[in-house]
Design a protein around this motif. Sequence first.
Motif, mmCIF file in Angstrom:
data_model
loop_
_atom_site.group_PDB
_atom_site.id
_atom_site.type_symbol
_atom_site.label_atom_id
_atom_site.label_comp_id
_atom_site.label_asym_id
_atom_site.label_seq_id
_atom_site.Cartn_x
_atom_site.Cartn_y
_atom_site.Cartn_z
ATOM 1 N N GLY A 257 3.915 5.526 -0.400
ATOM 2 C CA GLY A 257 3.201 4.384 -0.941
ATOM 3 C C GLY A 257 2.251 3.786 0.072
ATOM 4 O O GLY A 257 1.102 3.470 -0.249
ATOM 5 N N LEU A 258 2.731 3.638 1.316
ATOM 6 C CA LEU A 258 1.896 3.010 2.332
ATOM 7 C C LEU A 258 0.747 3.916 2.757
ATOM 8 O O LEU A 258 -0.352 3.448 3.041
ATOM 9 N N SER A 259 1.014 5.225 2.813
ATOM 10 C CA SER A 259 -0.037 6.107 3.320
ATOM 11 C C SER A 259 -1.199 6.214 2.345
ATOM 12 O O SER A 259 -2.289 6.611 2.726
ATOM 13 N N ASN A 260 -0.943 5.836 1.091
ATOM 14 C CA ASN A 260 -2.042 5.847 0.125
ATOM 15 C C ASN A 260 -2.811 4.539 0.120
ATOM 16 O O ASN A 260 -3.686 4.347 -0.697
ATOM 17 N N SER A 261 -2.448 3.606 0.997
ATOM 18 C CA SER A 261 -3.093 2.294 0.961
ATOM 19 C C SER A 261 -3.825 2.044 2.280
ATOM 20 O O SER A 261 -3.892 2.905 3.146
ATOM 21 N N ASP A 262 -4.343 0.845 2.400
ATOM 22 C CA ASP A 262 -5.044 0.488 3.638
ATOM 23 C C ASP A 262 -4.061 0.312 4.785
ATOM 24 O O ASP A 262 -4.443 0.305 5.950
ATOM 25 N N GLN A 263 -2.812 0.118 4.433
ATOM 26 C CA GLN A 263 -1.798 -0.148 5.461
ATOM 27 C C GLN A 263 -1.205 1.145 5.989
ATOM 28 O O GLN A 263 -0.045 1.183 6.351
ATOM 29 N N ARG B 143 0.442 1.485 -6.398
ATOM 30 C CA ARG B 143 -0.202 1.278 -5.086
ATOM 31 C C ARG B 143 -0.147 -0.191 -4.641
ATOM 32 O O ARG B 143 -1.154 -0.748 -4.210
ATOM 33 N N GLN B 144 0.993 -0.792 -4.756
ATOM 34 C CA GLN B 144 1.166 -2.178 -4.351
ATOM 35 C C GLN B 144 1.685 -2.204 -2.925
ATOM 36 O O GLN B 144 2.887 -2.338 -2.701
ATOM 37 N N ALA B 145 0.807 -2.044 -1.962
ATOM 38 C CA ALA B 145 1.233 -1.892 -0.567
ATOM 39 C C ALA B 145 2.033 -3.097 -0.091
ATOM 40 O O ALA B 145 3.063 -2.957 0.579
ATOM 41 N N SER B 146 1.587 -4.277 -0.461
ATOM 42 C CA SER B 146 2.257 -5.482 0.038
ATOM 43 C C SER B 146 3.683 -5.553 -0.501
ATOM 44 O O SER B 146 4.618 -5.888 0.223
ATOM 45 N N GLU B 147 3.816 -5.232 -1.771
ATOM 46 C CA GLU B 147 5.152 -5.241 -2.371
ATOM 47 C C GLU B 147 6.055 -4.238 -1.664
ATOM 48 O O GLU B 147 7.216 -4.511 -1.385
ATOM 49 N N ILE B 148 5.512 -3.046 -1.388
ATOM 50 C CA ILE B 148 6.296 -2.006 -0.733
ATOM 51 C C ILE B 148 6.811 -2.525 0.599
ATOM 52 O O ILE B 148 7.991 -2.366 0.935
#
Lengths: 412, 586
Positions: free
Chosen positions: B223-229, B193-198
């Motif tokens: 990956g992004l949909s599981n994060s704040d982004q 869950r490393q949104a920034s890296e993604i």
Amino acid sequence: MQSANMLLKKIVRSSVLPFAAQHGVKKDLFPLSRTLNLSLCMKQDNSCSPSEKLDLDAWKKVMKSGLQEVNETVSECKEPATLAAARETLEMWRLAGKSVPENITEEQLKTFIECTSKSAQKKYLRYLHLKELHKKNDKRKMEEKRERRLEAQEQASETGVTKKNSFICLWANSMDKVCNWRAAQSMVFGQPLVFDMSFEKDMSLREVTNTVRQIVLSESTNRRSTDPFHIHFCNFKDNSLYHKEFIKHYRGAWDKLLITVTDQCYTEVFPKEKLIYLTADSPKVMKTFDHNKIYIVGSMVDRNIKTGVSLARAKRLGLETAALPLEKYLLWNTGAKNLTLDQMMHILLTLKDTGDWKKALEFVPKRKYCGFVNKPVHELKKTLSLINTLKLGKRQEEVREQFAKNYSKKQT
Amino acid sequence: MALFSQTSLHGFQALLWKCRMLSPISGCPQLFAVSFSIPSREKFNCFSFMTSSSAALPVGPKGAGVVPSKKRSEIDYEEKAWDKKAKEVSEGKPHSSSSVTAPKKELLTHALLKHQFTSVQPPEKPLQAEEWNRLREGFQSPEVFEEVMLNSMVKHNSPIDVAKSLLTYVAKSYGDIEYKLLVKYLVLCVQQRQASEILDVHDIMKGRFKILESGAYSLIIRGLSNSDQWRMALTILEEVKKITIPSRTHYESCIKAASRHQEMNLAFELYHEMLANNLVPTLDVLQAFFDFSRGMKGAELQKELFGVLLYLRDNQLYPHKTFMQSIKLWFESIPEGNWRGHLTNIKESGQCPVCNHQLEDSSLTEEEYNNLREKIIRDVIHGTDTFRKTSPQEFEAFQKFVENRLPFDIVIDGLNVSHINAKKMQCENLFNAVNYLAKKNTRLLVLGRKHMLINSSNWKRKIMEEMQTKAHFFFAENISEDDAFLLYATLRSGKHCKFVTRDFLRDHKACLSDSPTRHLFRKWQRGCQIAFSPSAEGKHIHFLPALRYDCVVQTTGDTWHIPYKDFFEEKYSYQVPRKWLCIQQK
């Protein structure tokens, strides 16, 4: 969009620090490991310094600096947009390590675009990929062979031995002549064998190409045999898919082939009572090969088995049908009982020459049967069950049921 | 080729054992290369060929089984895992796999990546370039080192910094990173869950490649949909739309993300877009709607969710247990809705024991009935060629026969019924069934084949004649399909007519061209088929009556009845769930 990205990146960068701090905390949770390999840990601590942190993202810099060079390699835009897009997609799939051919022609691309579903596309690409690999290998092998031959020639010239021989080496040529004479003879006196070419609309393009390949193989087998059949292609339409594929295979030799090609139906060419349609779905089993009958083979490849298509043809025309006695002579194991056309040809030729079922059915693929039936059935049953208990992934009951089905008392 | 048979298993194994020990055995023409396990050496199962093609391998004079090279190389890997005891045995085994052709090699490398190198341990801390280099040198096949390493990192869920250090090493040594590796790195980022890296990787990919392929996109979106982004995931979905139609997994991630953040309108917008693209939503997506709109108000939202339930109805889908719970909880959470849900079983009569509501009748409308009959005649009986299942003359004769004797109450598949009890004569079985069904003064039609008329051990003429006084018989040709006639006669007789067979009629359903017709067929089959089973002592036959009510999600406005499955796994299309959720509004 751009500015938003920049902002995001800034946020990300700033979030690296707490992350690193956390990382450090985690490390402190394991004091044991620290004491165990202190020297390593000292190094490790050094590598966790911020200067090293930047080093971790060095690959991003490398990738971004490489952009300008990459963007110069723009593909030539000769093709329409859809094709170009498809080409790009394929390239990406190839990079992602999927089974995709390296080079693809425009025709193949169009076929690819016309595929109705994603799975069809995948299958088609995989097929092209494997084809490409085979081609490469053949090329490689040819080159190796050539090198070997050259070496051998050099060695021979060194020794300088020349053999005396009363024959001039024209083997292939003279063999061809002999075969053609035999085929010509069969055209006049031979027993007819009919290939029914009326299944085109039941097949996909790929199946048609497979069919034609099998027929080409059978034709060559027939030509080389001691007593060839007189082959008829009946219901053969000019400019059909079959025709185009045959031209691809034979090129100029198509018109010189010693076979009869006609658009008439076999019922118009031969008397009806002499015809026997060979089909695996037939309820009647062939007992002996009859030299006065004319056998018909449906030229069809059905990758997903279409039961009863050829039987329906025979029923429609009111012809006699027959199936090969596979169950009677072979201890059937697995696979469908429809055989390829070249296997059929081998079997029929062997029957014609010898009348020996055992010899003829050698041409059935070995994977499909466990052996010949030469003992009472109950003993075979034992052996089969033994084999299957030893084999993994075969369920006992299934096998038993199949056996019961195959060898139950035939009901009249 | 003679069949080699050995009476005892033990002897057979001993022989195989000898062959493996490479002592040539004369007079053993066959060696069955089948897997076996020898009790004393459990490790020894190198003969585990899963294919039947190697059912019989000739043993050459050298005594070594001619093992397909691909398999041999697989064995080689297994050998490495063997303990020393078993190794002595494999000494004499040829280790060459040079005859492997390239396609096989290609496939092999995949296999290698899959299972041979899974034992590779990724380092626990970021390494310097020279350390990576040393590892790579020490690796068996350096050309796939990075891939294997990243794979095992994904497997062991290594810290992201380790992967970064590897990528840095690759970038420094080659000046470029393969797309493949970037995708694998993405997998790791998604996993953690490393949104920034993604986002970073996405930017790099975008800059480096013109377009991406769907695999990478779905990773990024997931990956992004599981994060704040998660809103970024939507922009990327737009990107995908420019290239192709997004897959259902793309939509699924976005819809779930939107629902999770209570943006129900957005979620439903995406859902409708998905349906418009002919994508089939997973039950997960549908469940997410109910899960996340729990307790929310709004007539619009309610309408949408009812729409989802009707979608289940139209496609004859049945929710599984957890999904059913979500539906129940949502209903009960509607403010001022006063809905109450109960789990129940429906009675035979089709009445719900909780609310006494009578479920929908399973019979078809006149229009549906005629439609189905037309389709069955066209697709099932005639198909591509009338001669495949019958012949035109025969079908015509049958039609005449049926018209003259209408209507029937029950149509029986004679041959199917006659096989119910293997211990009895076939005609006896049929006779019992006909007797049982004829008691009630019904008009019966029995379909059979002509071979039943010939006096034989299974078909006694006397019994057959006696039967023909109680029921109408029609005998088809021996090579005709009698099932198609069964369908036709039943449909021709009208709604009240039932048919008797144990067959599930799957192959006939498959002949029908479009899915609405298939659903119609199943519905009709449920309402008209009388299944049967032999009683325990085998003396008589139990007939199971046809379902009176229709087994679909249904509503009357203030009640909902929803059938559900116990487990998630797929049930057969001819089985219907027996458990129901009854929801009523007080």
